[in-house]
Write an enzyme that holds these catalytic residues in place. Sequence first.
Site, PDB file in Angstrom:
ATOM      1  N   GLU A 198     -45.000   6.284   5.062  1.00  0.00           N
ATOM      2  CA  GLU A 198     -46.078   7.763   5.463  1.00  0.00           C
ATOM      3  C   GLU A 198     -45.411   8.167   3.924  1.00  0.00           C
ATOM      4  O   GLU A 198     -45.408   9.592   4.305  1.00  0.00           O
ATOM      5  CB  GLU A 198     -45.115   8.197   6.686  1.00  0.00           C
ATOM      6  CG  GLU A 198     -45.279   7.822   8.364  1.00  0.00           C
ATOM      7  CD  GLU A 198     -44.865   8.604   9.179  1.00  0.00           C
ATOM      8  OE1 GLU A 198     -45.299   8.186  10.133  1.00  0.00           O
ATOM      9  OE2 GLU A 198     -43.664   8.904   8.583  1.00  0.00           O
ATOM     10  N   GLU A 278     -47.435   2.083  12.878  1.00  0.00           N
ATOM     11  CA  GLU A 278     -46.883   2.965  14.210  1.00  0.00           C
ATOM     12  C   GLU A 278     -47.427   3.140  15.336  1.00  0.00           C
ATOM     13  O   GLU A 278     -48.453   3.265  15.507  1.00  0.00           O
ATOM     14  CB  GLU A 278     -46.150   3.946  13.815  1.00  0.00           C
ATOM     15  CG  GLU A 278     -44.683   3.187  12.621  1.00  0.00           C
ATOM     16  CD  GLU A 278     -43.946   4.858  12.404  1.00  0.00           C
ATOM     17  OE1 GLU A 278     -44.631   5.759  13.091  1.00  0.00           O
ATOM     18  OE2 GLU A 278     -43.375   4.977  11.575  1.00  0.00           O
TER      19      GLU A 278
END
Length: 670
Positions: A198, A278
Amino acid sequence: MVPLLITLSLACVFSSTSSDPLPTNYEYYTSGGISSGLSADQPYFTLNGKNFSIYSGAMHYFRVPRAYWRDRMKKMRAAGLNTLETYVAWNLHEPYSGVYDFGDGGSEMEDFLHIQELLKTAQEEDLFVILRPGPYICAEYNYGGFPAWLLREGAGFRTNEATYMKYVKRYFDKLLSVINDYQFTKGGSIIAFQIENEYGYAAYKDWVPERPYLEGLQQLYIDNDVVELLLTSDSPTVEGDAGTLPGVFQATNLGTDPEEQFNKILKRQPNKPLLAMEFWVGWFDFWADVHHTTPPDTVRDVLERILKFPASFNLYMFIGGTNWGFTNGASLGADTFNNSVFIPVTTSYDYDSVLTEAGDYTDKYFVVKELLQQYSTIPTNTPEVPNLAPKEPYRYIKVQKRLSFSDIVDKNAPYVINSPNLLPMELLDINNNSGQSVGYIVYRKENVDLPVSTVLKIEGHVCDTALVLVNGVLISPVLESKDDFNGFGYWRLENSTITLLTGEGLSNATVDIVVEEWGRMNGGNIYQYNKTFKGLWQELLQVMFTLTMKKISDWKIIPLEFKKNWTNNLEGWTDKTTNEGTALFYAALEIPTEPRDTFIDMRKWNKGLVIVNGFPIGKYLFLGPQQTLYIPAPFLRKGTNDIVIFEHFEAADEVSFASKQIWSAVNDGK
């Protein structure tokens, strides 16, 4: 390696046209030999040249007891998943600078770190593996997976800064050499590696994520003979391509609105497959906050939309597990250093996930299984759903012994460091000059004359909680409500004070300030990572007695890391005659038969740490939302089990047990 042949499940959605059982995943995807790995060079994934959909679940090996890895994997495969995803925690595998543990390194978390066994077991259970080594992992884990000793080095974080990259390279060279042979195209289980984590989220004000940093990480994989698919993961609707690299496959993270995310990513990555790296099926909890849940119907809706698009997915989390001991992370404010919004993550990382913290099925499990039976198109063998292990609410036990705080320090101090000035725990010259990473740190001033009404003043903030004792007697007020976090002894209050004496003065007194590390930030902006020292450390910080306005110097500093060998050899225990903290309390749990999983119920206690047979299980707080601590059967033994509790304020007379996790509603106080 020879893949394990799994017995055909009666519940398998596919039917065979002959008497032959359906193939396992490894039989199907490796028949005829292995010539290629996972490919994203077309609008769908292929594995070894055959169409492949990633049906993955997250299981962090460092949050699940090693003895239960196979059980959790069996349940994953029985749900119809074909892939296991996990982060790799740098702070566990290199606990001290240059000292590594991959299951035989002797660290406190050694038994969780057999990563080669994990990769081999996944293959035996017919699961492929996506590995996310970081070096930053977030994961609501302590320091986002960074080792705290990096703070000693003056390194940058998540940038191309030379010192940081020197240590990243050293670690990656070691890690990748350990797991290199477990790549799919070399006969192993790993089908993909994620570069960083991320990274687009790290953008802050005028700072832009550095492509040279990602390129440097990419080159480390290449230099270490990694041949499997490399990918990045960010939300394209928020970060765009900020955390990505040209030519590297981009996945996305999401909780809702998969169509928006997928359509956005297809515009910048056309003719490629789609992967929700995710898909958040739940959420994590903070202490003194609500327990977060996500309805199964919501999970069903979003997952079905992912499958219909069509796209691949990774369920985050399939099983959340536990932040054992001191491994929980924390959130920090958006400012460079904003103590007022420091919030520690709970010991439980249950995450309201597909399996509970203890490995039990939830309604979400059967939602996932049902949808995969409906949408899977590759006919491979799906085993039967395993039976659950029983839980045991052991009978309550009486607290038998107490070890006063004075005796903890006077008779059992692992180190005593004489220092003219206050030092954070990370700068102590212990642990092969790697400092102290976790636990408590005691700042002791001896032989002090204290007139009546002497006030102790701590300039700056404490990181993260502080207890003050005079001659071994707790002076700090007992924690009674979450509003107390705004007062003395907690991170929120700047320049805090406490009156040490209200009666007669004292001569030659000993003043102890006990500071707890309650979790380092696991995510934030790029400027925050070097602001996470623990203890008393902030710039210009002074500790003084305000009656004479005299700054205190010449300290004794004692680290309390609660290592197993230290805890199991404590001296000075006495029969418990008082419940007063700050102290250690002991109770013996007798188990005449083979142990079973259980939960220790801490609702009658206040705040502290639980240790079972020398291993810190985790922290507790009466404010919740977590009220029990999970104790897996492998952590117990037939016979006498030692339960040691470090209570900050007021102990109870007994220790109780439960058969499941207990969550409280928002608890404002006693």
